[in-house]
Design an enzyme around this catalytic site. Structure first.
Site, mmCIF file in Angstrom:
data_model
loop_
_atom_site.group_PDB
_atom_site.id
_atom_site.type_symbol
_atom_site.label_atom_id
_atom_site.label_comp_id
_atom_site.label_asym_id
_atom_site.label_seq_id
_atom_site.Cartn_x
_atom_site.Cartn_y
_atom_site.Cartn_z
ATOM 1 C CG ASP A 399 -0.605 -0.600 -3.232
ATOM 2 O OD1 ASP A 399 -0.272 0.653 -4.110
ATOM 3 O OD2 ASP A 399 -1.463 -0.687 -2.904
ATOM 4 C CG ASP A 602 -4.430 -3.845 0.468
ATOM 5 O OD1 ASP A 602 -3.824 -3.033 -0.459
ATOM 6 O OD2 ASP A 602 -5.214 -3.513 1.343
#
Length: 713
Positions: A399, A602
């Site tokens: 990501d 995250d």
């Protein structure tokens, strides 16, 4: 430093009242006898961990049998004084005792007893020797019988048969010597396995006994368990931070190595976060407690490490099953040797050589050593299964925001479209003068860039915000507009068509654009980018070198910006303009295509993808739910730790594979030699156990392991 022997002697007398006696000391090392070490069921690992929290201490070795502790340190007077103070002040309530079902530390005393028996063999009456030998080998024989009745054919049965054959032949010295060799091998194996586990347990930072809490009358020392969220905790130089929190006063240089693996101390000022387990190297701070007790970072790491020791990978389970099957092969070879030679001595030698021990023990030792090595580098891997899966992953999915980038915008270009009236520095000062009234991330990035350039504030009228679009204000009698292209062109009618080439170039470079107009005319563009981590390129290169076939980037950015980032880093697939649920769909599509996927994220919205991936990796600044869903948590805020983790897991699997091959080769040679009558039982036992211990020690040190000094200080 100069070492004062007379001072050491005086202090020895003082310590004796506390049941402590220094028996040997040289600069930087001391050994002391402590009466409490003789207490039954004392958890010496827990006690050693407490000693390691003393600033300046490097290593701690406790010998419970000798009721002594050896401590090496930095050699300073202050450190030595802290060690002696801790030794003399040791109280029973600080000690931890093992539960009845916990395995005790391996003891060398039985082995020492057998050595003494062999040494005095000819000095004792034969009848007495026979009785002592039978008593000495009976635990092994009984263990073999019990194993046969409860577990079937195991290595314990082979050991019982080997020593029993010697006794049945009337060769009692051979029987006890064989038992000695096996006992010594077991002691070394158990010690080595415990060492591989203690490399992890040594990294646990015990909670301090007390903490200083600020009150109306000044700082008050309270038991650690009484610290509550919202308390102001005072921590001085040389002390450990007991809570996770925010610095509200003071400043300090903080060593976070025991938590993040980062050996370079960091400064902490008011407003900065600070984590439990950090060591204040200089200065002092007042910390508002946000997380206390079991909620602190240190406590969560400790729990993760304890849980990870209980998780076994498929490789470990398969190794154990394979090892158990080898016992039947040993019995078969022994039977064949007996039928061919009628020699019980050869049969005893064959039974003392087996494949099971090195194959069964090598995998868990390699796994624990690898976990310890990675923890020392700020990487928490949740057990053997995660090591195995990370080594097998062929597709790494990142990501973008917060992983490949820092998740914070920065100004990368200021482009003046009217340089005569608005040169770059004046243009940036204009933007900074207006944006300082906003808390938007873009505004903060512009103000930070202006501050770096030493900008001069431009007087202006009231700043009016159009949320989601931009802002307007009057500067030097002219209307100033700053915001998106849609706001300036679509709403305010400012024409940027004459600057299309510049706009397209900046967009193609992956920059987010802030448009500026004065008096209805375009005067400038500010390009911002989510800052790429400095080690992002190197991380991608290392992962490809480790055998990763495909690199995939996911982003919610516009396609043009995401493509620019992805091309710069050399990704194979780039997915842009994604919603949170799209990440999970893409991961499942990759898995359906036969890929073994590692996902790195995250955010809270990354938790489903982290849980669904074959192995999930959470960044250090990730949301709590993301860290809980991940198989690997990075405590050090660098993307290069992903490559570190993959390389360490690859090495662990190579160690297991090569050790298994070596075990098969070595023990096959020993089988042949034993069957041919070339090895006496004692020699067979010595060579088999020696090679097993050598393979286990090799697994520890090939994992890159010598526990780092930062975790022993």
């Amino acid at each position: 430093m100069s070492f004062d022997q007379s001072a050491a002697a005086d202090l020895t007398l003082t310590l004796s009242d506390a049941g402590v006696r220094i028996v040997h000391e040289i600069p930087g090392r001391l050994r002391a006898r402590i009466a409490v070490l003789g207490l039954a069921s004392l958890d010496t690992n827990h006690l050693a961990a407490q000693f390691r929290t003393i600033p300046g201490v490097r290593t701690v070795r406790i010998n419970a049998d000798a009721i002594s502790v050896a401590i090496t340190h930095d050699g300073t007077v202050a450190t030595r004084a802290r060690i002696l103070s801790r030794l003399s002040g040791l109280r029973r309530e600080q000690l931890r005792f093992r539960h009845p079902d916990e395995a005790a530390e391996p003891s060398f005393l039985p082995t020492a007893g057998r050595i003494a028996l062999i040494a005095g063999y000819r000095l004792l009456p034969r009848s007495l020797v026979r009785a002592i030998v039978l008593a000495a080998i009976s635990p092994r024989v009984l263990r073999g019988l019990r194993s046969l009745l409860t577990e079937g054919v195991t290595v314990e049965l082979l050991d019982a048969l080997a020593v029993s054959l010697g006794a049945l032949r009337g060769q009692f010295r051979t029987a006890v010597t064989t038992d000695l060799m096996m006992g010594l091998g077991e002691y070394l194996e158990e010690t080595t396995i415990r060492h591989s586990s203690s490399l992890l347990l040594d990294l646990l930072v015990p909670n301090p006994e007390t903490a200083w809490i600020e009150s109306e009358g000044g700082a008050v020392e309270v038991p650690f368990a009484r610290v509550r969220q919202g308390d102001l905790v005072v921590v001085n130089a040389g002390e450990m931070v007991p809570v996770d929190g925010i610095v509200r006063g003071g400043s300090a240089l903080v060593n976070q190595a025991s938590i993040t693996g980062e050996s370079v101390p960091v400064s902490r000022e008011p407003g900065d976060s600070i984590i439990a387990g950090s060591l204040i190297e200089s200065g002092n701070v007042r910390i508002e407690a946000r997380k206390v007790g079991d909620e602190t970072t240190t406590a969560q790491i400790a729990q993760l490490i304890r849980e990870s020791l209980e998780q076994r990978s498929d490789t470990e389970r398969l190794a154990e099953k394979h090892a158990d099957r080898q016992v039947y092969m040993t019995l078969g070879l022994g039977a064949a040797a007996l039928l061919a030679t009628r020699d019980l001595r050869r049969l005893s030698s064959v039974f003392l050589v087996d494949y099971a021990c090195p194959i069964k023990l090598s995998a868990p030792v390699a796994v624990r050593a690898t976990m310890s090595e990675t923890v020392a580098r700020g990487i928490l891997i949740k057990g053997g299964p995660s090591i195995e899966k990370l080594a097998e992953a062929d597709t790494f999915v990142f990501d973008k925001t917060g992983t490949l980038t820092r998740g914070t915008l920065s100004v990368t270009e200021v482009q003046s479209l009217a340089p005569e009236d608005w040169p770059q520095l004046r243009l940036l000062a204009l933007a900074g003068s207006l944006e300082e009234h906003s808390q938007h991330p873009i505004a903060r990035a512009v103000v930070d860039a202006a501050n770096l350039q030493g900008w001069r504030h431009l007087p202006h009228g009231d700043v009016i915000f159009d949320v989601g679009y931009g802002l307007r204000a009057s500067v030097e009698g002219n209307d100033v507009l700053i915001g998106s292209r849609h706001f300036l062109e679509g709403v305010e009618g400012v024409d940027f068509d004459g600057h299309s080439a510049t706009v397209e170039r900046m967009v193609a470079e992956g920059k987010m654009l802030l448009y500026i107009a004065v008096a209805g005319k375009p005067v400038g563009l500010i390009g911002l980018r989510d800052e790429l981590r400095p080690d992002a390129h190197e991380t991608v290169r290392r992962l490809r070198g480790a055998g990763v076939r495909s690199m995939v980037m996911l982003s919610g950015d516009r396609s043009v910006r995401a493509e620019a980032f992805g091309r710069e880093l050399g990704f194979d697939e780039i997915h842009a303009e994604l919603r949170p649920e799209d990440k999970l769909r893409i991961l499942r599509d990759l898995q359906a295509a036969g890929r073994k996927v590692a996902f790195i994220g995250d955010g809270a919205n990354d938790a489903p993808a982290l849980a669904a991936a074959d192995v999930g990796i959470s960044m250090s600044q990730g949301a709590d739910i993301a860290r809980a869903a991940a198989d690997v948590t990075l405590m050090d805020d660098r993307i290069g730790a992903v490559a570190d983790a993959r390389e360490a897991c690859d090495q662990a699997m190579r160690i297991i594979s090569s050790n298994n091959a070596a075990a098969l080769g070595i023990n096959s040679a020993l089988f042949v030699a034993a069957s041919a009558g070339l090895l006496a039982p004692v020699v067979a036992a010595m060579m088999h156990n020696g090679s097993t211990v050598a393979l286990l020690v090799s697994a520890i040190y090939r994992s890159g392991l010598n526990p780092p000094a930062v975790h022993r200080t």
